[in-house]
Design a protein around this motif. Structure first.
Motif, PDB file in Angstrom:
ATOM      1  N   UNK A 282       6.640  19.524   1.112  1.00  0.00           N
ATOM      2  CA  UNK A 282       7.417  18.579   0.298  1.00  0.00           C
ATOM      3  C   UNK A 282       7.395  19.009  -1.165  1.00  0.00           C
ATOM      4  N   UNK A 283       6.254  19.496  -1.647  1.00  0.00           N
ATOM      5  CA  UNK A 283       6.163  19.959  -3.028  1.00  0.00           C
ATOM      6  C   UNK A 283       7.061  21.169  -3.259  1.00  0.00           C
ATOM      7  N   UNK A 284       7.110  22.079  -2.303  1.00  0.00           N
ATOM      8  CA  UNK A 284       7.987  23.244  -2.435  1.00  0.00           C
ATOM      9  C   UNK A 284       9.450  22.829  -2.481  1.00  0.00           C
ATOM     10  N   UNK A 285       9.849  21.911  -1.601  1.00  0.00           N
ATOM     11  CA  UNK A 285      11.243  21.454  -1.601  1.00  0.00           C
ATOM     12  C   UNK A 285      11.586  20.742  -2.902  1.00  0.00           C
ATOM     13  N   UNK A 286      10.673  19.903  -3.381  1.00  0.00           N
ATOM     14  CA  UNK A 286      10.898  19.195  -4.637  1.00  0.00           C
ATOM     15  C   UNK A 286      11.015  20.182  -5.787  1.00  0.00           C
ATOM     16  N   UNK A 287      10.165  21.191  -5.785  1.00  0.00           N
ATOM     17  CA  UNK A 287      10.203  22.203  -6.834  1.00  0.00           C
ATOM     18  C   UNK A 287      11.496  23.000  -6.812  1.00  0.00           C
ATOM     19  N   UNK A 288      12.000  23.287  -5.627  1.00  0.00           N
ATOM     20  CA  UNK A 288      13.263  24.018  -5.522  1.00  0.00           C
ATOM     21  C   UNK A 288      14.422  23.188  -6.060  1.00  0.00           C
ATOM     22  N   UNK A 289      14.412  21.892  -5.785  1.00  0.00           N
ATOM     23  CA  UNK A 289      15.531  21.055  -6.175  1.00  0.00           C
ATOM     24  C   UNK A 289      15.515  20.703  -7.654  1.00  0.00           C
ATOM     25  N   UNK A 290      14.351  20.362  -8.202  1.00  0.00           N
ATOM     26  CA  UNK A 290      14.308  19.817  -9.553  1.00  0.00           C
ATOM     27  C   UNK A 290      13.638  20.719 -10.574  1.00  0.00           C
ATOM     28  N   UNK A 291      12.598  21.412 -10.188  1.00  0.00           N
ATOM     29  CA  UNK A 291      11.846  22.158 -11.183  1.00  0.00           C
ATOM     30  C   UNK A 291      11.905  23.649 -10.995  1.00  0.00           C
ATOM     31  N   UNK A 292      12.909  24.140 -10.326  1.00  0.00           N
ATOM     32  CA  UNK A 292      12.994  25.562 -10.035  1.00  0.00           C
ATOM     33  C   UNK A 292      13.051  26.431 -11.267  1.00  0.00           C
ATOM     34  N   UNK A 293      13.774  25.993 -12.292  1.00  0.00           N
ATOM     35  CA  UNK A 293      13.928  26.808 -13.482  1.00  0.00           C
ATOM     36  C   UNK A 293      12.632  26.881 -14.279  1.00  0.00           C
TER      37      UNK A 293
END
Length: 97
Positions: A43-54
């Motif tokens: 879930x943390x990886x998916x959240x990071x990809x969607x919102x905090x990827x940059x």
């Protein structure tokens, strides 16, 4: 050929069901923390990809530039804020009933 249910067969069936039930409870208690950690990491990886990827990409680049054992101190720059005293005039007032 017709078979009749016996008391021993019923007792054996109930015992097997109870053993399976308690076995599943024990296995659940053993493996639940590992399963929860795995789910939380995904879930943390998916959240990071969607919102905090940059932000994560820039942080990863900075970490790669740093050598192992290097000490880095990040500080916020000091900002000297002076208040503007020519804002206006203070007027004292009284409330009238």
């Amino acid at each position: 050929m017709i078979q009749q249910a016996s008391a021993m067969g019923l007792l054996r069936t109930i015992l097997i069901i109870l053993l399976i039930w308690f076995g599943l409870k024990i296995l659940t208690r053993l493996f639940a923390p590992f399963l929860m950690r795995f789910v939380a990491k995904k879930a943390e990886e998916k959240f990071g990809e969607q919102f905090g990827g940059f932000q994560n990409q820039s942080q990863q680049r900075e970490e790669k530039k740093r050598r192992e054992g290097e000490t880095v101190i990040d500080k916020m720059p000091e900002q000297n804020k002076s208040s503007n005293e020519k804002v206006g005039e203070y007027i004292d007032y009284e409330e009238i009933d």
